[in-house]
Every structure is written in structure tokens, then in C-alpha cells.
Design an enzyme around this catalytic site. Structure first.
Site, mmCIF file in Angstrom:
data_model
loop_
_atom_site.group_PDB
_atom_site.id
_atom_site.type_symbol
_atom_site.label_atom_id
_atom_site.label_comp_id
_atom_site.label_asym_id
_atom_site.label_seq_id
_atom_site.Cartn_x
_atom_site.Cartn_y
_atom_site.Cartn_z
ATOM 1 N N LEU A 58 -4.694 -12.584 10.294
ATOM 2 C CA LEU A 58 -4.871 -11.138 10.471
ATOM 3 C C LEU A 58 -5.173 -10.402 9.167
ATOM 4 O O LEU A 58 -5.560 -9.238 9.197
ATOM 5 C CB LEU A 58 -3.622 -10.533 11.120
ATOM 6 N N ASP A 62 -2.008 -3.065 3.839
ATOM 7 C CA ASP A 62 -1.616 -1.677 4.037
ATOM 8 C C ASP A 62 -0.465 -1.384 3.081
ATOM 9 O O ASP A 62 -0.142 -2.220 2.221
ATOM 10 C CB ASP A 62 -1.195 -1.452 5.504
ATOM 11 N N PRO A 64 3.293 -1.246 1.720
ATOM 12 C CA PRO A 64 4.303 -2.286 1.916
ATOM 13 C C PRO A 64 5.147 -2.140 3.175
ATOM 14 O O PRO A 64 5.389 -3.117 3.890
ATOM 15 C CB PRO A 64 5.149 -2.178 0.650
ATOM 16 N N ASN A 65 5.614 -0.935 3.479
ATOM 17 C CA ASN A 65 6.480 -0.755 4.641
ATOM 18 C C ASN A 65 5.756 -1.059 5.943
ATOM 19 O O ASN A 65 6.328 -1.666 6.859
ATOM 20 C CB ASN A 65 7.033 0.673 4.683
ATOM 21 N N THR A 66 4.499 -0.637 6.038
ATOM 22 C CA THR A 66 3.722 -0.908 7.253
ATOM 23 C C THR A 66 3.521 -2.400 7.459
ATOM 24 O O THR A 66 3.660 -2.916 8.580
ATOM 25 C CB THR A 66 2.356 -0.195 7.182
ATOM 26 N N THR A 114 -14.492 -16.267 1.096
ATOM 27 C CA THR A 114 -15.540 -17.252 0.806
ATOM 28 C C THR A 114 -16.943 -16.700 1.032
ATOM 29 O O THR A 114 -17.925 -17.371 0.713
ATOM 30 C CB THR A 114 -15.346 -18.526 1.653
#
Length: 229
Positions: A58, A62, A64-66, A114
Site C-alpha cells: 500500500l 502521510d 505519522p499519526n495517520t 524501480t
């Protein structure tokens, strides 16, 4: 280690059809944004019901807390691996790892995609140094923040292992059989080359999914990986 087949399909129906028709039940698979955003966590449960080990790619990036809260929601899925972008910084990577606390899921940080080369890093992103120097920087940052390993091209694996240790995991996309097209990826390698350079996990997409006989292509990847061809 594992070779993950990239399920880059738009829907579960397409995915299920591909796996069933090519006798790929139970093989390790990579689920990326395209499929996960369409099907949600249900896609993970369906694949696990058919005994597929899963790499959930994934590339979270974002504040850090999210990212921490997102990883808390991912942890119960019990996938093998999940990714975040190393460029998000040390605190974000640390919070991603904390969000996975209590699960066996390993956190992998994406270094340089890549599809990128030195011109992109220099002229578009303005990053100092070449690809190898930036990969080392991001890999070292990820290790300090608690990640279990990184995603990079095959070609940077030796320097990652040198700077971060042999136990720091490396998963490498951009894997192509000798007779396959590079498509939109610029830093590619064969399974045998990947093994020789020290990759722990491989991700193989179009060399298998677009092959005339995907099952045969998968077996060829396994053969080249196992025998270092």
C-alpha cells in the site's frame, strides 16, 4: 524465501479467474493499491481462505499519526508484509511499526521506485546524490526507525546488506524473465541475478500475469530463483 505474484488486476473477479485458470492456488501473492482500493480487506480474507501468503503493498505515506492508525487497522489482517514510503521520514516509519505491534506482519519501507532513474531523482525530485546513495540513505533511516526491511531494485541489494546487515530484509520488484519486456521499469533483473545479489523476496508481475502460460512462467521463475540461473 518467497516469490510473490503481483495481482495487478482491477477486480476480485479478474483475480479469481486468473488464479483458478492457471492453477495458482496457494502461491504467495502481492496485493497492491489498485485491487485493495476496489475490494477492501475482503480481498485479503478471500485470498487467505485459499492459503495465499500475502504481501500488501500500500506504500503508506502521510503524517505519522495517520499512518499509525492505518497500520492498526491492517495488523488484524495478518498479512506477511506491508509497505510504507521511507521518504515519509523516521517518525512516520516508527509509528507505522508501532501500529503493527502484536502482529507478525513485517514492515517494509520503499526506497526508490524501480520506475525511477538518476535523471528523475535529480531533475524532478531534486534529491542530492545518485540512486544508490539515496537507497542507502533511506534504508539506513528505515532500519533506525524499526522497519524490518526495504523495497528496492535488485541492483541496490548488496549495498543495503552492507550498510544495514544481512538480516535486514530486501524485497525486490522489477523481476523479469530473460525474454520478457521491461515495460515501464528501468532497473530490472532476472530471478537468478536477484538471488546472486542477495534478495530475500521477489515480486514478479507481468512476466507471469501477461505470459502466454502463466503457470509455466511461474515455474520458470521458481527454477531460476532456486538454481540461480
Amino acid at each position: 524465501m518467497s516469490i510473490y505474484v503481483a495481482l495487478d488486476f482491477p477486480t476480485w473477479a479478474d483475480t479469481e479467474c486468473f488464479l483458478r485458470e492457471n492453477d495458482l492456488a496457494g502461491v504467495p501473492v502481492k496485493v497492491g493499491m489498485e485491487l485493495f482500493y476496489r475490494e477492501g480487506p475482503a480481498i485479503i480474507e478471500k485470498l487467505q481462505a485459499d492459503n495465499h501468503p500475502i504481501f500488501l503493498d500500500l506504500k503508506l505515506h502521510d503524517i505519522p499519526n495517520t499512518v499509525h492508525q492505518a497500520m492498526k487497522n491492517i495488523a488484524p489482517l495478518n498479512v506477511d508484509l506491508v509497505t510504507t514510503h521511507a521518504i515519509g521520514g523516521k517518525e512516520m516509519i516508527y509509528q507505522a511499526k508501532q501500529g503493527l505491534a502484536g502482529s507478525s506482519t513485517k514492515l517494509m519501507a520503499v526506497t526508490i521506485l524501480t520506475s525511477m532513474d538518476n535523471d528523475v531523482l535529480d531533475q524532478e525530485l531534486g534529491l542530492q546524490g545518485n540512486i544508490e546513495e539515496n537507497v542507502i540513505r533511506f534504508a539506513s533511516l528505515a532500519k533506525e526507525a524499526g522497519a524490518d526491511g526495504v523495497v528496492s531494485s535488485v541492483h541496490e541489494v548488496p549495498v543495503i546488506k552492507k550498510h544495514c546487515g544481512k538480516d535486514f530484509l530486501s524485497i525486490t520488484p522489477g523481476i523479469r524473465l530473460a525474454d520478457s519486456s521491461q515495460d515501464d521499469q528501468k532497473r530490472v533483473a532476472t530471478p537468478g541475478k536477484a538471488k546472486a545479489l542477495g534478495s530475500d523476496f521477489l515480486v514478479v508481475g507481468r512476466s507471469i500475469t501477461k505470459a502466454e502460460n502463466p503457470r509455466k512462467a511461474y515455474e520458470q521463475v521458481l527454477k531460476e530463483w532456486q538454481h540461480g540461473e
